[in-house]
Design a protein around this motif. Structure first.
Motif, short mmCIF file in Angstrom:
data_model
loop_
_atom_site.label_atom_id
_atom_site.label_comp_id
_atom_site.label_asym_id
_atom_site.label_seq_id
_atom_site.Cartn_x
_atom_site.Cartn_y
_atom_site.Cartn_z
N SER A 38 3.42 1.52 -6.68
CA SER A 38 4.45 2.14 -5.78
C SER A 38 5.22 2.89 -6.25
O SER A 38 5.72 3.82 -5.55
N HIS A 64 -2.43 6.55 -4.19
CA HIS A 64 -2.98 5.36 -3.63
C HIS A 64 -4.72 5.86 -3.63
O HIS A 64 -5.50 4.64 -3.99
N LEU A 116 -3.83 -3.63 -5.53
CA LEU A 116 -4.97 -3.34 -4.30
C LEU A 116 -5.56 -4.56 -4.07
O LEU A 116 -6.14 -4.35 -3.06
N SER A 122 -5.31 -2.81 -0.88
CA SER A 122 -6.16 -1.93 -0.16
C SER A 122 -7.51 -2.56 0.37
O SER A 122 -8.06 -3.46 -0.22
#
Length: 212
Positions: A38, A64, A116, A122
Motif C-alpha cells: 500500500s 495494484h 493480495l 484482491s
C-alpha cells in the motif's frame, strides 16, 4: 524488405512489452520485500525498473494492477508444484517435496501474497488461484481415477462430479496458505508440506486394484 520489416515489427513489439512488464514486476517484487504494498508508488516502481511513469501507465493503471498481474503469473507457476497424483502409488516423499516447493515459493514473496490474499486483498487474485488450483487438481484426480480400480471406501468421494472435490481442495489450500502468510509464516515450508499432504492423501486416497 518493407514486407519483412512489417512482419517482424509485432514480434519485436511484443518482446519489448514483455521485457518492460518483466522489469516492472521485478521492481515491484524487490520493493514489496522492503515495505507494504500500500505504500509503494508508481514513481517508486518506475524508477527502480528504469522506465518513465508514462511507460508504466502504458501497461498498468496503478501499482495494484501490476501486483495482481505479477501475482497471477507466479501462481500459474506455483500450481505446477502441486502433487502429481492423489493415490497411494504416489510416493509421500515426492508429494511432500512438491508441496514444500509450493509453500517455499509463497514464502519467497510473502509480502505480495499476504497483501493480495489478506482480508483487504484482491478478489481477482483469489479467484484466479481458486480456478487454477481447481483445474489442476481436477486433472490429477481424473488421472488417478482412470489409472486405478476404485475401492468401495473411495467410491462415495469419486462419484461426485470431479470438480466438487477439486474445488473443495483448492479452497482449503488457499485458506491454509492465506492463514499461514497472515501469521508471518510461523512454520517452515517443510513443516507445512508435512502437515498438508496427509490431508490430501486421506481425502483422495485411491488404491489401485486389479481390474475384474
Amino acid at each position: 524488405m518493407a514486407t519483412s520489416r512489417a512482419s517482424s515489427t509485432p514480434a519485436s513489439g511484443d518482446r519489448r512489452v514483455r521485457r518492460t512488464q518483466a522489469a516492472l514486476a521485478r521492481a515491484l517484487l524487490r520493493l514489496v520485500e522492503e515495505q507494504d504494498l500500500s505504500r509503494i508508488t508508481v514513481a517508486d516502481v518506475a524508477e527502480l525498473a528504469g522506465v518513465s511513469r508514462s511507460t508504466f501507465y502504458d501497461h498498468y493503471r496503478d501499482v495494484h494492477e501490476l501486483a495482481e498481474a505479477a501475482c497471477t503469473a507466479m501462481i500459474d507457476n506455483l500450481i505446477e508444484a502441486l502433487p502429481g497424483d492423489f493415490d497411494v502409488a504416489d510416493p509421500a516423499e515426492e508429494a511432500t517435496q512438491s508441496l514444500e516447493a509450493f509453500f517455499a515459493s509463497l514464502a519467497e514473496h510473502a509480502g505480495l501474497y499476504r497483501a493480495l490474499l489478506g482480508p483487504q486483498g484482491s478478489a481477482r487474485v483469489a479467484d484466479h488461484i481458486r480456478h487454477r488450483s481447481t483445474v489442476a487438481i481436477q486433472e490429477r484426480l481424473r488421472e488417478a481415477v482412470e489409472g486405478a480400480g476404485v475401492p468401495e471406501r473411495a467410491r462415495a468421494v469419486l462419484e461426485l462430479p470431479l470438480d466438487v472435490p477439486a474445488a473443495f481442495t483448492a479452497g482449503a489450500l488457499i485458506g491454509v496458505a492465506a492463514e499461514w502468510l497472515r501469521g508471518g509464516c510461523p512454520r517452515s515450508p517443510a513443516e507445512m508440506a508435512a502437515l498438508t499432504w496427509p490431508l490430501f492423501h486421506s481425502l483422495y486416497r485411491i488404491e489401485a486394484t486389479p481390474p475384474s
